[in-house]
Scaffold this active site. Sequence first.
Site, PDB file in Angstrom:
ATOM      1  N   TYR A 147       0.656  -1.141   0.070  1.00 39.28           N
ATOM      2  CA  TYR A 147      -0.113   0.002   0.240  1.00 39.28           C
ATOM      3  C   TYR A 147       0.875   0.987  -0.542  1.00 39.28           C
ATOM      4  O   TYR A 147       0.045   2.240  -0.095  1.00 39.28           O
ATOM      5  CB  TYR A 147      -0.639   0.270   1.515  1.00 39.28           C
ATOM      6  CG  TYR A 147      -2.258  -0.836   0.697  1.00 39.28           C
ATOM      7  CD1 TYR A 147      -1.916  -1.695   0.644  1.00 39.28           C
ATOM      8  CD2 TYR A 147      -3.234   0.269   1.131  1.00 39.28           C
ATOM      9  CE1 TYR A 147      -3.776  -2.491   0.754  1.00 39.28           C
ATOM     10  CE2 TYR A 147      -4.903   0.110   1.172  1.00 39.28           C
ATOM     11  CZ  TYR A 147      -4.797  -1.323   0.672  1.00 39.28           C
ATOM     12  OH  TYR A 147      -6.006  -1.923   0.770  1.00 39.28           O
ATOM     13  N   LYS A 214       1.671 -12.946   6.530  1.00 40.01           N
ATOM     14  CA  LYS A 214       1.861 -14.231   5.740  1.00 40.01           C
ATOM     15  C   LYS A 214       3.528 -14.194   5.269  1.00 40.01           C
ATOM     16  O   LYS A 214       4.008 -14.630   4.961  1.00 40.01           O
ATOM     17  CB  LYS A 214       1.451 -14.004   4.567  1.00 40.01           C
ATOM     18  CG  LYS A 214       1.062 -14.978   3.545  1.00 40.01           C
ATOM     19  CD  LYS A 214       0.051 -16.079   3.873  1.00 40.01           C
ATOM     20  CE  LYS A 214       0.226 -16.949   2.767  1.00 40.01           C
ATOM     21  NZ  LYS A 214      -0.842 -17.615   3.289  1.00 40.01           N
TER      22      LYS A 214
END
Length: 406
Positions: A147, A214
């Site tokens: 982002y 993750k």
Amino acid sequence: MKITVENGIMKVPDNPTIPYILGDGIGVDITPVALKVFDAAVEKAYGGKRKVEWMKILAGKEAIEKTGEPLPKETIDTIREYVVAIKGPLTTPVGGGYRSLNVTMRQALDLFVCFRPVSYLKGVPSPMKHPELLDVVVFRENTEDVYAGIEWPYDSAEAAELRNFLKNKLNVNLREDSGIGIKPISIFGSRRIGKAAIDYAIKYGRKSVTVVHKGNIMKYTEGLFKNVIYQLAEEEYRDKVITEEEVKEKYNGKVPEGKIVLKNRITDAMFQQLLLRPSEYDVIVTPNLNGDYLSDACAAQVGGLGMAPGGNINFNTHIALFEATHGSAPKHAGKNEVNPSSIILSGAEMFEYIGWSKVKKIITEAIEKTIQEKYVTYDLARQMDGATKVSTSAFGDRVIKNMEIK
Ligand code: NAD
């Protein structure tokens, strides 16, 4: 008067000036209703002793019309100067046009936490059998990850240069028609949000902090995020925080009195966990993209985006921008029909943040009462039997009528 920060402590006068952004699309419907609710709740809580002076600042469509720019510098400067502000939703053009104003504001003011508390209000229709079991606060990192806006179109000179660099210097071959985005996650960024999440858990007596990542796949970014927060807990919170592994190995699975448990979950597993075992989670801290998905998914469990509060906060400088968490829903704009609860509940969190906890309680309970009366906007009415479908402003007025001091 201005809210100020002196020696790292926020000072809030009894009549603070709080800047607000009306917002695009349904901003015109929800924001004025929210301000009316806030004024009524402050009056109810403090009987004239305290009062907010609202100061309009520009962003989005209105800013373009009046200044030619979607986000005037003055808007950013004013939020910085007045420390705490609130905003309606802002439209982002897809695949071109200007960059997301929300992302730009978060970066310009270094609002590194997207703060999203998610809990159930009685009476709200939910797809879950036990929506009340979910009571989490998501700390989503706001300034890094994919982002961060470091990306180039597939046919740009920059992308070509990067592909060449990767091929020649690092022996990595990308397809010639690849667009490129970069995912930076730093020790600095991970540590400061880890600290904000753990401090919040301590302040509000929460039971656990779960790092969602993750890191099994993205070892040097999301894996780093997890490792840094574990290291932080070890170095700075040894007396207050204990890891889940320690609870199992040293305490036979029973959490010692007064300790906060630090856990970690892989993102995909966490989406299942929040559906299947919601009561096992409390404060959640996660990188930007995971947090974006996860906080909306949590909101869906307790009534959807129309109900979800949020804010963007720098817990070090104290600068905070609270916001409706949904978008500008253009097809509903100006029709006085959408649900203003998200921005109203975000305002409730804003009052909690400045230390006016009574206002949050009054607002939350009045919204809960209004929903239990089934006096709701279309989004909730269509999911309830026997509901009275009302306009945005009528809902706000009923919330005001339902305010009580306890
Ligand atoms: P959206 O949240 O604006 O709307 C999706 C749907 O959700 C709407 O059609 C409506 O059915 C429902 N909805 C949203 N808010 C509601 C409310 N308060 N009451 C009742 N129903 C509501 O999402 P979108 O259509 O993907 O995005 C529209 C624009 O908003 C885009 O430009 C997007 O970039 C922007 N956006 C802004 C923010 C923000 O300002 N924080 C967040 C998300 C999207």
